[in-house]
Scaffold this motif. Structure first.
Motif, PDB file in Angstrom:
ATOM      1  N   HIS A 114       0.807  -1.219   0.000  1.00  0.00           N
ATOM      2  CA  HIS A 114       0.000   0.000   0.000  1.00  0.00           C
ATOM      3  C   HIS A 114       0.842   1.272   0.000  1.00  0.00           C
ATOM      4  CE1 HIS A 114      -3.336   2.728   0.739  1.00  0.00           C
ATOM      5  NE2 HIS A 114      -4.134   1.731   0.393  1.00  0.00           N
ATOM      6  N   PRO A 115       1.970   1.338   0.730  1.00  0.00           N
ATOM      7  CA  PRO A 115       2.810   2.529   0.607  1.00  0.00           C
ATOM      8  C   PRO A 115       3.329   2.734  -0.820  1.00  0.00           C
ATOM      9  CG  PRO A 115       3.403   1.266   2.564  1.00  0.00           C
ATOM     10  CD  PRO A 115       2.460   0.417   1.781  1.00  0.00           C
ATOM     11  N   LEU A 116       3.616   1.624  -1.517  1.00  0.00           N
ATOM     12  CA  LEU A 116       4.063   1.737  -2.911  1.00  0.00           C
ATOM     13  C   LEU A 116       2.951   2.279  -3.802  1.00  0.00           C
ATOM     14  CD1 LEU A 116       6.092  -1.583  -3.310  1.00  0.00           C
ATOM     15  CD2 LEU A 116       6.994   0.739  -3.098  1.00  0.00           C
ATOM     16  N   LEU A 117       1.710   1.893  -3.512  1.00  0.00           N
ATOM     17  CA  LEU A 117       0.572   2.406  -4.279  1.00  0.00           C
ATOM     18  C   LEU A 117       0.512   3.929  -4.185  1.00  0.00           C
ATOM     19  CD1 LEU A 117      -3.013   0.937  -4.241  1.00  0.00           C
ATOM     20  CD2 LEU A 117      -2.673   3.374  -3.926  1.00  0.00           C
ATOM     21  N   ASN A 118       0.604   4.449  -2.972  1.00  0.00           N
ATOM     22  CA  ASN A 118       0.546   5.907  -2.811  1.00  0.00           C
ATOM     23  C   ASN A 118       1.806   6.585  -3.338  1.00  0.00           C
ATOM     24  OD1 ASN A 118      -2.025   6.470  -1.706  1.00  0.00           O
ATOM     25  ND2 ASN A 118      -1.387   5.649   0.271  1.00  0.00           N
ATOM     26  N   LEU A 119       2.944   5.917  -3.219  1.00  0.00           N
ATOM     27  CA  LEU A 119       4.166   6.445  -3.816  1.00  0.00           C
ATOM     28  C   LEU A 119       4.020   6.514  -5.332  1.00  0.00           C
ATOM     29  CD1 LEU A 119       6.993   7.380  -2.865  1.00  0.00           C
ATOM     30  CD2 LEU A 119       7.781   5.036  -3.276  1.00  0.00           C
ATOM     31  N   GLY A 120       3.368   5.486  -5.908  1.00  0.00           N
ATOM     32  CA  GLY A 120       3.144   5.475  -7.351  1.00  0.00           C
ATOM     33  C   GLY A 120       2.300   6.635  -7.835  1.00  0.00           C
ATOM     34  N   ILE A 121       1.386   7.105  -7.012  1.00  0.00           N
ATOM     35  CA  ILE A 121       0.578   8.275  -7.383  1.00  0.00           C
ATOM     36  C   ILE A 121       1.484   9.485  -7.593  1.00  0.00           C
ATOM     37  CG2 ILE A 121      -1.148   9.916  -6.518  1.00  0.00           C
ATOM     38  CD1 ILE A 121      -2.491   7.521  -5.103  1.00  0.00           C
ATOM     39  N   LEU A 122       2.440   9.683  -6.695  1.00  0.00           N
ATOM     40  CA  LEU A 122       3.380  10.797  -6.839  1.00  0.00           C
ATOM     41  C   LEU A 122       4.259  10.602  -8.071  1.00  0.00           C
ATOM     42  CD1 LEU A 122       4.644  11.264  -3.150  1.00  0.00           C
ATOM     43  CD2 LEU A 122       2.556  12.127  -4.200  1.00  0.00           C
ATOM     44  N   VAL A 123       4.707   9.367  -8.288  1.00  0.00           N
ATOM     45  CA  VAL A 123       5.579   9.071  -9.426  1.00  0.00           C
ATOM     46  C   VAL A 123       4.888   9.432 -10.738  1.00  0.00           C
ATOM     47  CG1 VAL A 123       6.745   7.235 -10.695  1.00  0.00           C
ATOM     48  CG2 VAL A 123       6.812   7.251  -8.193  1.00  0.00           C
ATOM     49  N   LEU A 124       3.651   8.998 -10.885  1.00  0.00           N
ATOM     50  CA  LEU A 124       2.939   9.229 -12.134  1.00  0.00           C
ATOM     51  C   LEU A 124       2.552  10.692 -12.313  1.00  0.00           C
ATOM     52  CD1 LEU A 124       0.773   5.980 -12.156  1.00  0.00           C
ATOM     53  CD2 LEU A 124       2.769   6.490 -13.568  1.00  0.00           C
ATOM     54  N   ASP A 125       2.671  11.488 -11.253  1.00  0.00           N
ATOM     55  CA  ASP A 125       2.492  12.935 -11.358  1.00  0.00           C
ATOM     56  C   ASP A 125       3.823  13.657 -11.567  1.00  0.00           C
ATOM     57  OD1 ASP A 125      -0.240  13.060 -11.283  1.00  0.00           O
ATOM     58  OD2 ASP A 125      -0.385  13.491  -9.146  1.00  0.00           O
ATOM     59  N   GLY A 126       4.900  12.882 -11.793  1.00  0.00           N
ATOM     60  CA  GLY A 126       6.169  13.489 -12.170  1.00  0.00           C
ATOM     61  C   GLY A 126       7.146  13.758 -11.050  1.00  0.00           C
ATOM     62  N   ASP A 127       6.959  13.176  -9.879  1.00  0.00           N
ATOM     63  CA  ASP A 127       7.853  13.401  -8.744  1.00  0.00           C
ATOM     64  C   ASP A 127       9.110  12.541  -8.922  1.00  0.00           C
ATOM     65  OD1 ASP A 127       9.123  13.171  -6.160  1.00  0.00           O
ATOM     66  OD2 ASP A 127       7.282  13.939  -5.254  1.00  0.00           O
ATOM     67  N   ALA A 128      10.252  13.165  -9.174  1.00  0.00           N
ATOM     68  CA  ALA A 128      11.485  12.447  -9.486  1.00  0.00           C
ATOM     69  C   ALA A 128      12.015  11.662  -8.292  1.00  0.00           C
ATOM     70  CB  ALA A 128      12.543  13.428  -9.991  1.00  0.00           C
ATOM     71  N   SER A 129      11.986  12.256  -7.092  1.00  0.00           N
ATOM     72  CA  SER A 129      12.497  11.545  -5.913  1.00  0.00           C
ATOM     73  C   SER A 129      11.611  10.358  -5.579  1.00  0.00           C
ATOM     74  CB  SER A 129      12.603  12.496  -4.723  1.00  0.00           C
ATOM     75  OG  SER A 129      11.323  13.015  -4.373  1.00  0.00           O
ATOM     76  N   ALA A 130      10.308  10.510  -5.737  1.00  0.00           N
ATOM     77  CA  ALA A 130       9.393   9.390  -5.507  1.00  0.00           C
ATOM     78  C   ALA A 130       9.645   8.287  -6.522  1.00  0.00           C
ATOM     79  CB  ALA A 130       7.944   9.867  -5.588  1.00  0.00           C
ATOM     80  N   ARG A 131       9.975   8.660  -7.752  1.00  0.00           N
ATOM     81  CA  ARG A 131      10.257   7.664  -8.797  1.00  0.00           C
ATOM     82  C   ARG A 131      11.449   6.790  -8.405  1.00  0.00           C
ATOM     83  NH1 ARG A 131       9.897   7.612 -14.791  1.00  0.00           N
ATOM     84  NH2 ARG A 131      11.543   6.223 -15.547  1.00  0.00           N
ATOM     85  N   ARG A 132      12.512   7.415  -7.919  1.00  0.00           N
ATOM     86  CA  ARG A 132      13.698   6.649  -7.533  1.00  0.00           C
ATOM     87  C   ARG A 132      13.377   5.681  -6.403  1.00  0.00           C
ATOM     88  NH1 ARG A 132      16.003  11.778  -8.474  1.00  0.00           N
ATOM     89  NH2 ARG A 132      15.857  12.317  -6.249  1.00  0.00           N
ATOM     90  N   LEU A 133      12.642   6.154  -5.409  1.00  0.00           N
ATOM     91  CA  LEU A 133      12.307   5.304  -4.269  1.00  0.00           C
ATOM     92  C   LEU A 133      11.369   4.174  -4.690  1.00  0.00           C
ATOM     93  CD1 LEU A 133      12.717   4.928  -1.234  1.00  0.00           C
ATOM     94  CD2 LEU A 133      10.809   6.508  -0.840  1.00  0.00           C
ATOM     95  N   PHE A 134      10.428   4.467  -5.562  1.00  0.00           N
ATOM     96  CA  PHE A 134       9.475   3.467  -6.045  1.00  0.00           C
ATOM     97  C   PHE A 134      10.202   2.355  -6.811  1.00  0.00           C
ATOM     98  CE2 PHE A 134       6.571   1.834  -9.305  1.00  0.00           C
ATOM     99  CZ  PHE A 134       5.430   1.563  -8.571  1.00  0.00           C
ATOM    100  N   LEU A 135      11.038   2.741  -7.768  1.00  0.00           N
ATOM    101  CA  LEU A 135      11.675   1.749  -8.636  1.00  0.00           C
ATOM    102  C   LEU A 135      12.681   0.881  -7.887  1.00  0.00           C
ATOM    103  CD1 LEU A 135      12.138   3.749 -11.962  1.00  0.00           C
ATOM    104  CD2 LEU A 135      10.483   1.935 -11.447  1.00  0.00           C
ATOM    105  N   LYS A 136      13.317   1.423  -6.861  1.00  0.00           N
ATOM    106  CA  LYS A 136      14.274   0.588  -6.138  1.00  0.00           C
ATOM    107  C   LYS A 136      13.603  -0.243  -5.038  1.00  0.00           C
ATOM    108  CE  LYS A 136      16.017   4.146  -2.899  1.00  0.00           C
ATOM    109  NZ  LYS A 136      17.237   4.918  -2.527  1.00  0.00           N
ATOM    110  N   SER A 137      12.303  -0.054  -4.839  1.00  0.00           N
ATOM    111  CA  SER A 137      11.563  -0.826  -3.834  1.00  0.00           C
ATOM    112  C   SER A 137      10.666  -1.889  -4.448  1.00  0.00           C
ATOM    113  CB  SER A 137      10.701   0.103  -2.966  1.00  0.00           C
ATOM    114  OG  SER A 137      11.475   1.083  -2.323  1.00  0.00           O
ATOM    115  N   VAL A 138      10.233  -1.690  -5.687  1.00  0.00           N
ATOM    116  CA  VAL A 138       9.196  -2.539  -6.258  1.00  0.00           C
ATOM    117  C   VAL A 138       9.679  -3.968  -6.492  1.00  0.00           C
ATOM    118  CG1 VAL A 138       9.603  -2.045  -8.725  1.00  0.00           C
ATOM    119  CG2 VAL A 138       7.275  -2.471  -7.900  1.00  0.00           C
TER     120      VAL A 138
END
Length: 725
Positions: A360-384
């Motif tokens: 579930h934290p990844l789901l909400n992190l993904g919302i930020l990623v898909l809105d263009g948040d670069a730092s969230a993208r890095r954290l998402f991709l290295k956690s998934v």
């Protein structure tokens, strides 16, 4: 059941009258101790519905029907007077309603009433019919029974008790309809709640001379047996939708979620009970002044505040403050987000994780990623990647809790039903689809498909936690959009059916429940006695995605039911906030370790009970504070250049300026349903003269008008034109 079998075999009942509805014949008869309605399909069997149980001499008179009734009966006995009314429902599916009201002659204790529904074979024998009960009432959720008679091939039946109608009876007898609709084949239906019998039984009688509704049963029929679980779920949704449209729906009110959201943000910013500092960063406490910071909690608030900033066209400073510390949850060795910070206390098992908590934290992190948040993208991709490892390890069938370090199982199954977290596959699939959208890497799409495929066969047992089931439905619909494989759209109905099976489709007025609303609230877990705010608004977000992806091809009953769930959530959720409830409705004590309740803080209570127990026994959810922000950003819409905002309690599919002072809006709610539409004055502005009309040109009249707001009731499906001076 034996008495019924004997009376039918002996043909000893007295015929009263009969009537037809489509392929069914309904015969009303008087037996030795009951009035019966026999609902039969020629040579295909049917059901016997007990109208009234009368263990003594009685007389029955056929009265002239009133309003929409087809039959009205008056039954007199030493007990008092029963009045039974039958009405027919319009629409494609065959349905009818039986309402029974009872007026005691004297103050009366009711020790027992038998169940009221029995399947019949072609010869009229209740022991001769064979079939299967697919779903029955769970706890205090909807009083429904979904079953089929296979031999003879009668078809599918949905039996639905409108429990709202029996509130007066429950209050007078101090009973509650917990699991009241169900039974064991062939003795099914509604078991009227009666006080428990013991050496000193309760003595709360029905008072004499007052009429009580003791049954309000709706029956819906389908004569084709479903082909598989997906078809069964689709038919269930159709039949439940048909029953829903026969209900007298509760009222609902406009709620100022913008005001509530502003108060929430203020309290998050300034209340010392809401946050704590570690490693130089601010972290959210799960409950008021209690519990350790938690990644799911942190991401839930970050995502909601992010949505508020997008809607407000200005990022709120709390978003950056709460995002700044996310990296401390990341374990570089395991390459995953941990539940707790590294300095969590020894009273917590830092390695333990509930299966859904990983995703579930990844789901909400993904919302930020898909809105263009670069730092969230890095954290998402290295956690998934770790999330994929866990899914494959458990073969997409997750336990309740395990060790994140080595996947050793701590708790395999829930005690209530002997199953693991059956709907984690849905939230996992949604995260995989976020990753696929971000990277276009087919491995993520394949993972989503494997997860959804692994849940096939769970039928009505797919629900573990309500919001996860809602995300599973959304993932199925998104998979259908991506792959064009019809099986995924159909599988979404299985998730929706399980979700609605756990929904309280009635308005309780038992004890303290009179102070709040619970209609269409869903119990948070499959065995939970309460509805929870977090599951409420997270399901709301999931269903927004579901409806956006569904398009016009979705099953109309599915669209209608989840749109209605979301509509009533906007009203119902208001009562989770302790300042809306009288002090006597709130528990004096909270679960150990969950802090306390502060009525001045705009944070919701976790728990509200349909049986009227004190609210807030679990605690006051800081982690549920995103509810106000989510509801505000979905229900309120800016109208450029206007002195007002538009509020709508249905999701707005399209909102387009079509003139200098004209907007056209499109709603995709349920057919024949209503929507609440309000024009809400902006601060320091004055409401202009406004016309709201259908695209046919018909001008709609406002139902209320004040200096601050103009309210309308409009069709929930179709387009509207809003013009102002």
């Amino acid at each position: 059941m034996v008495a019924l079998q004997h009376a039918l075999a002996e043909q000893s009942m007295r015929h009263l009258l009969d009537f037809k509805k489509d392929d069914l014949t309904v015969e009303l008869c008087a037996g030795g101790d009951s009035i019966w309605a026999f609902i039969r399909r020629e040579k295909r069997g049917g059901v016997a519905l007990r109208v009234a149980f009368l263990p003594e001499d009685f007389s029955c008179t056929v009265l002239s029907p009133e309003s929409d009734e087809v039959v009205r009966l008056r039954i007199l006995s030493a007990m008092g007077e029963h009045v039974a009314m039958f009405s027919l429902g319009a629409g494609v599916l065959t349905k009818f309603r039986m309402t029974v009201r009872f007026t005691p002659r004297v103050a009366m204790l009711v020790p027992f009433m038998p169940r009221d529904l029995y399947p019949l074979d072609a010869r009229g024998d209740p022991l001769g019919a064979t079939g299967h009960v697919e779903a029955a009432q769970r706890g205090l959720n909807a009083g429904l029974l979904y079953f089929r008679i296979s031999e003879p091939a009668f078809g599918n039946i949905l039996y639905f008790q409108n429990l709202t109608a029996m509130n007066d009876y429950y209050r007078a007898t101090k009973t509650k309809p917990d699991g009241a609709v169900g039974g064991e084949w062939p003795e099914l239906g509604y078991l009227l709640p009666t006080p428990p019998q013991s050496g000193t039984p309760p003595t709360d009688p029905l008072p004499a001379g007052i009429q009580f509704t003791i049954s309000d049963a709706i029956l819906v029929f389908r004569f084709d047996e479903p082909m598989d679980e997906r078809d069964s779920a689709r038919q269930f949704l159709q039949m439940l939708g048909a029953a829903y449209q026969m209900l007298d729906l509760p009222t609902y009110e406009f709620r100022d979620w913008i005001w509530r959201g502003e108060r929430t943000l203020h309290d998050l910013s300034h209340a010392p009970e809401a946050t704590v500092r570690h490693y130089g960063h601010r972290y959210v406490r799960p409950y008021t002044n209690a519990e350790y910071p938690d990644v799911m909690v942190q991401m839930s608030l970050v995502a909601a505040i992010h949505a508020w900033g997008k809607w407000n066209r200005k990022a709120h400073p709390l978003e950056a403050a709460f995002k700044a510390g996310l990296g401390k949850f990341y374990d570089a060795r395991l390459k995953t987000l941990r539940r707790y910070l590294p300095n969590v206390g020894d009273d917590k098992d830092a390695d333990a994780v509930d299966s859904w908590y990983l995703y579930h934290p990844l789901l909400n992190l993904g919302i930020l990623v898909l809105d263009g948040d670069a730092s969230a993208r890095r954290l998402f991709l290295k956690s998934v990647g770790f999330g994929i490892r866990a899914a494959r390890h458990f073969d997409y069938k997750w336990p309740v809790q395990y060790k994140v370090t080595n996947f050793s199982v701590i708790t395999a199954e829930a005690g209530a039903d002997g199953r693991g977290q059956t709907d984690v596959a849905g939230v996992y699939a949604w995260v995989m689809l976020q990753a696929f959208t971000l990277t276009d890497d087919k491995q993520y799409l394949d993972e989503a498909r494997k997860a959804i495929d692994a849940a096939v066969g769970l039928r009505f047992n797919i629900n573990y936690q309500a919001n996860l089931t809602a995300w599973g439905a959304a993932a199925c619909m998104r998979l259908w959009r991506i792959t064009d494989r019809e099986v995924y759209r159909e599988q979404s109905y299985v998730y929706l059916a399980s979700f609605l099976h756990n929904c309280a489709i009635w308005e309780s007025e038992i004890e303290r429940a009179v102070h709040y609303r619970n209609f269409l609230g869903v119990t948070c877990l499959q065995d939970a006695p309460y509805m929870a705010i977090y599951e409420c608004f997270d399901s709301f977000v999931a269903f927004e995605h579901y409806l956006n992806d569904a398009g016009p091809g979705v099953e109309p009953a599915a669209r209608m039911l989840i749109a209605e769930y979301c509509r009533y959530a906007l009203d119902r959720a208001w009562y989770y906030y302790p300042d809306t409830l009288p002090p006597e409705a709130i528990s004096d004590e909270q679960r150990e370790g969950n802090g306390h309740i502060d009525r001045k803080l705009s944070f919701p209570l976790e728990d509200i009970y349909p049986d009227g127990q004190p609210a807030g026994q679990v605690g006051q959810e800081v982690y549920g504070a995103g509810a106000a922000l989510i509801f505000a950003t979905r229900a309120f819409h800016d109208i450029e250049g206007a002195a007002f905002r538009l509020y709508c309690d249905q999701f707005v599919h399209a909102l387009e300026r079509t003139g200098e002072r004209t907007y056209t809006m499109t709603l995709h709610g349920g057919e024949h349903c209503a929507a609440g539409l309000s024009l809400v004055r902006r601060k320091r502005r004055r409401l202009p003269k406004v016309d709201v009309s259908l695209t046919t040109g018909e001008v709609l009249e406002a139902i209320s008008h004040s200096a601050d707001r103009i309210d309308y009731r409009v069709p929930a499906q179709g387009s509207l034109v809003i013009t102002w001076q």
